[in-house]
Motif scaffolding. Structure first.
Motif, short mmCIF file in Angstrom:
data_model
loop_
_atom_site.label_atom_id
_atom_site.label_comp_id
_atom_site.label_asym_id
_atom_site.label_seq_id
_atom_site.Cartn_x
_atom_site.Cartn_y
_atom_site.Cartn_z
N ARG A 1 -5.46 -1.89 -11.61
CA ARG A 1 -4.65 -0.68 -11.48
C ARG A 1 -5.06 0.09 -10.23
N ILE A 2 -4.09 0.81 -9.66
CA ILE A 2 -4.34 1.65 -8.50
C ILE A 2 -3.95 3.07 -8.88
N GLY A 3 -4.93 3.94 -8.89
CA GLY A 3 -4.67 5.34 -9.21
C GLY A 3 -4.24 6.08 -7.96
N LEU A 4 -3.28 7.00 -8.12
CA LEU A 4 -2.78 7.79 -7.00
C LEU A 4 -2.79 9.27 -7.37
N ALA A 5 -3.07 10.11 -6.37
CA ALA A 5 -2.99 11.56 -6.55
C ALA A 5 -2.47 12.17 -5.25
N TYR A 6 -1.79 13.31 -5.39
CA TYR A 6 -1.09 13.92 -4.27
C TYR A 6 -1.49 15.38 -4.12
N SER A 7 -1.53 15.84 -2.87
CA SER A 7 -1.72 17.27 -2.61
C SER A 7 -1.04 17.66 -1.31
N ALA A 8 -0.29 18.75 -1.38
CA ALA A 8 0.29 19.34 -0.18
C ALA A 8 -0.14 20.79 -0.07
N LYS B 1 -3.45 22.00 -0.83
CA LYS B 1 -4.89 22.10 -0.66
C LYS B 1 -5.65 22.46 -1.94
N ASP B 2 -5.15 23.41 -2.71
CA ASP B 2 -5.85 23.80 -3.94
C ASP B 2 -5.25 23.14 -5.17
N ILE B 3 -4.13 22.47 -5.01
CA ILE B 3 -3.46 21.83 -6.15
C ILE B 3 -3.39 20.34 -5.88
N VAL B 4 -4.02 19.57 -6.76
CA VAL B 4 -3.99 18.11 -6.66
C VAL B 4 -3.37 17.58 -7.94
N THR B 5 -2.37 16.74 -7.78
CA THR B 5 -1.62 16.23 -8.92
C THR B 5 -1.77 14.72 -9.04
N PRO B 6 -2.21 14.22 -10.22
CA PRO B 6 -2.23 12.77 -10.41
C PRO B 6 -0.79 12.26 -10.47
N LEU B 7 -0.54 11.11 -9.85
CA LEU B 7 0.77 10.47 -9.88
C LEU B 7 0.72 9.26 -10.80
N GLN B 8 1.88 8.67 -11.04
CA GLN B 8 1.95 7.44 -11.83
C GLN B 8 1.12 6.36 -11.13
N SER B 9 0.24 5.72 -11.87
CA SER B 9 -0.58 4.65 -11.27
C SER B 9 0.27 3.39 -11.10
N ILE B 10 -0.27 2.50 -10.31
CA ILE B 10 0.39 1.22 -10.04
C ILE B 10 -0.35 0.12 -10.78
N ILE B 11 0.38 -0.63 -11.58
CA ILE B 11 -0.21 -1.80 -12.22
C ILE B 11 -0.14 -2.92 -11.19
#
Length: 134
Positions: free
Chosen positions: A14-21, A23-33
């Motif tokens: 699995r590949i975990g992904l997280a996003y931030s635009a 700086k103080d807010i980081v959001t986990p995204l749907q992971s990739i199988i």
């Protein structure tokens, strides 16, 4: 234009992904199988395009005996992704355990990628904090 960050917790399954635009807010995204490296790199490429990413942060076990080998594998993977922005490494030590502690209870035993993306979120939070990106 503000930086838009994507953190990647690169695993064999699995590949975990997280996003931030922001700086103080980081959001986990749907992971990739991960089925194979081409499918996985194509899906990461789609996320980079969809979220208009300017900087990628990749978790790597820094200081360990496997650091050079992991950086080589990551560089190869990112070459497949064909990302032209900045790529930085961030120590991922303990991020999966931290992610499991955040999820607590029944959910932590699920292998659907949530832990991987929360781990990517932790990696990105560390990067933003360590580099004082405010």
């Amino acid at each position: 234009m503000a930086n838009k960050y994507l953190a990647i917790d690169l695993g064999l399954k699995r590949i975990g992904l997280a996003y931030s635009a922001h700086k103080d807010i980081v959001t986990p995204l749907q992971s990739i199988i991960r089925k194979n490296r081409n499918q996985a790199s194509d899906e990461v490429k789609k996320s980079i395009k969809e979220w208009e990413i300017t900087t990628v942060i990749v978790g790597v076990p820094l200081g360990g005996s496997s650091e050079d080998e992991m950086k080589r594998r990551i560089a190869h993977f990112m070459n497949l992704v064909d990302f032209e922005g900045d790529v930085f490494y961030q120590d991922e030590a303990g991020s999966s355990k931290e992610a499991e502690a955040l999820i607590k209870g029944e959910m932590k035993h699920l292998r659907d990628g949530r832990i991987d993306s929360i781990s990517a979120m932790i990696i990105l939070q560390r990067y933003l904090y360590t580099n004082k990106i405010r």
